[in-house]
Design an enzyme around this catalytic site. Structure first.
Site, PDB file in Angstrom:
ATOM      1  N   LYS A  11       5.935  30.573 -53.356  1.00 43.72           N
ATOM      2  CA  LYS A  11       4.807  30.573 -54.288  1.00 43.72           C
ATOM      3  C   LYS A  11       4.584  29.163 -54.840  1.00 43.72           C
ATOM      4  O   LYS A  11       5.525  28.393 -55.028  1.00 43.72           O
ATOM      5  CB  LYS A  11       5.113  31.558 -55.411  1.00 43.72           C
ATOM      6  CG  LYS A  11       4.008  31.776 -56.428  1.00 43.72           C
ATOM      7  CD  LYS A  11       4.466  32.815 -57.440  1.00 43.72           C
ATOM      8  CE  LYS A  11       3.427  33.075 -58.504  1.00 43.72           C
ATOM      9  NZ  LYS A  11       3.897  34.094 -59.479  1.00 43.72           N
ATOM     10  N   SER A  85       1.187  37.975 -59.883  1.00 43.68           N
ATOM     11  CA  SER A  85       0.607  36.705 -59.464  1.00 43.68           C
ATOM     12  C   SER A  85       1.203  36.150 -58.173  1.00 43.68           C
ATOM     13  O   SER A  85       0.772  35.110 -57.683  1.00 43.68           O
ATOM     14  CB  SER A  85       0.771  35.665 -60.586  1.00 43.68           C
ATOM     15  OG  SER A  85       2.143  35.427 -60.864  1.00 43.68           O
ATOM     16  N   SER A 109       5.119  40.138 -61.711  1.00 41.23           N
ATOM     17  CA  SER A 109       4.404  39.371 -60.691  1.00 41.23           C
ATOM     18  C   SER A 109       5.039  39.355 -59.318  1.00 41.23           C
ATOM     19  O   SER A 109       4.425  38.881 -58.359  1.00 41.23           O
ATOM     20  CB  SER A 109       4.192  37.926 -61.160  1.00 41.23           C
ATOM     21  OG  SER A 109       3.228  37.878 -62.185  1.00 41.23           O
TER      22      SER A 109
END
Length: 427
Positions: A11, A85, A109
């Site tokens: 990420k 996310s 997330s």
């Protein structure tokens, strides 16, 4: 080496040398000079980091959309979000691009994208995986965790990544054995509480009927596996106040790293402004409340081994669901869709999201296995037992790499009355 040659995606809130860490934001970010501690461990294990994955600005939302890199779509339905996310990592794994992705979980997330992409997602104990060069992330809310198709892969990733930098603020005791060994044994008969209640979030919540049915089915399955499953609910209290103070203060701090804040979404700037006020006023009190919440929720585990809840109240949201909405209206949408995951971020305790089924429309949803401090081994062992029965890893997203070839093979096999390899009867 345990990950020799294995491609992994990370990420874009994780520092990778010679690349910027933009956390979903636009602007001229400077390349990082060094790998973070987590990336160092990946490289030492032989992993090949193939790229960074999309995230909403500062990881604010359970969908992965933004002006900097556009919208990430769900391989199960291109009209829907993979969640957020850590939606970019989840989409990459669900699409078969990589076997494992890394995300961060500050309010669900990792677990929410896992749920909405038919994956296993682990939020480990706070400090289990180092967040260095940050001593802690988002005032202790955020943990780094793996997204994979199988429990074995998640356990292996956790084994590789676990450990601390000398200056980490949180350093839990190591597990008595590698997680990869813990999942090889059947768990003892457990006392499992199944709860569909959620903590108060100030937004209307309506649990999707197919998710409720799916969770009840998982409960019955665990009973058939020899566990005692009954209805029992945690006493959450007003934990959301601590989440808001710690989370929005964290957004305020991270926004100071953005080179051109004028390029940020108006909702991100609004959240950062509020976070700046909260950091000066209520953040210390919110941190002090953590032990009270741990004691309150911990009382459940005096006579319960594992808590199971939905991972989310909603199935994957349509892409663009909150486009044009104010910050308040957006928060109402996401709080109503995802009220189950965030309490464990406030507590700092581990949770594992596992696939719980598909809706009639073919959208995935998940169940959370939640435990007290340092209970990753137990949760992963239970997840592995459930996986052996559910076989969720055999489901293939319609838009995954090679999915059309699999469908063509299945069609040909059905024409001669046999079942294709890798296809379950339900598919």
């Amino acid at each position: 080496l345990p990950l020799l040659g294995v491609p992994v995606a990370i990420k874009d809130d994780i520092d990778l040398a010679k690349h910027p860490t933009s956390f979903g934001c636009s602007g001229p970010f400077v390349d990082k000079s060094e790998d973070c501690e987590m990336v160092r461990r990946l490289r030492d294990a032989g992993a090949v980091i193939v790229g960074k994955t999309n995230t909403p600005e500062i990881g604010l939302y359970p969908f992965t959309e933004g002006s900097a890199f556009g919208a990430t779509r769900n391989p199960w339905s291109l009209e829907h979000t993979p969640g957020g996310s850590s939606g970019g990592s989840a989409a990459a794994v669900a699409a078969g691009i990589v076997p494992a992705g890394l995300g961060s979980d500050g309010a669900g997330s990792v677990r929410i994208p896992a749920s909405w992409c038919n994956l296993v997602g682990v939020k480990p104990q706070r400090g289990r995986i180092s967040t260095w060069p940050d001593r802690e992330s988002f005032n202790g809310l955020t943990c780094i965790g793996p997204l994979t198709r199988t429990v074995a892969d998640a356990a292996l990733m956790l084994d590789v990544l676990s450990g601390n930098h000398p200056e980490d603020l949180h350093a839990p005791p190591p597990p008595p054995e590698p997680y990869s060994q813990a999942i090889a044994r059947e768990p003892r008969p457990l006392r499992i509480a199944l709860s569909l209640r959620h903590a108060f979030s100030g937004a209307p919540v309506r649990l999707h009927q197919e998710i409720e049915v799916g969770l009840q089915r998982i409960g019955r399955m665990l009973g058939e596996l020899g566990h005692t499953v009954y209805e029992r609910h945690p006493s959450y209290g007003l934990m959301g106040l601590s989440l808001v103070a710690r989370g929005e203060s964290g957004v305020h701090e991270w926004v100071t790293r953005v080179p051109d804040r004028s390029l940020l979404d108006a909702r991100t700037r609004s959240t950062a402004r509020i976070g700046g006020l909260l950091a000066k006023t209520v953040l210390p009190a919110a941190r002090r409340l953590e032990q009270r919440f741990q004691k309150r929720i911990g009382s459940l585990f005096a006579d319960v081994d594992v808590l199971i809840t939905p991972t989310s109240a909603s199935v994957p949201l349509p892409v663009g669901k909150t486009e044009g909405l104010s910050s308040w209206s957006t928060q109402q949408v996401i709080a109503g869709a995802c009220p189950y995951a965030w309490p464990w971020n406030v507590l700092g305790w581990p949770g594992v999201s596992v696939p719980a089924g598909l809706t009639q429309a073919g959208l995935p949803f998940g169940a959370q296995l939640l435990g007290p401090a340092n209970s990753e081994s137990l949760l992963l062992s239970l997840a592995a037992q459930l996986e052996r029965v559910e076989r969720w890893q055999e489901r293939r997203a319609p838009h995954a790499v090679g999915a059309q070839a699999v469908e063509a093979k299945a069609a040909g096999a059905q024409a001669i009355g046999v079942q294709a390899i890798g296809q379950t009867p339900s598919e």
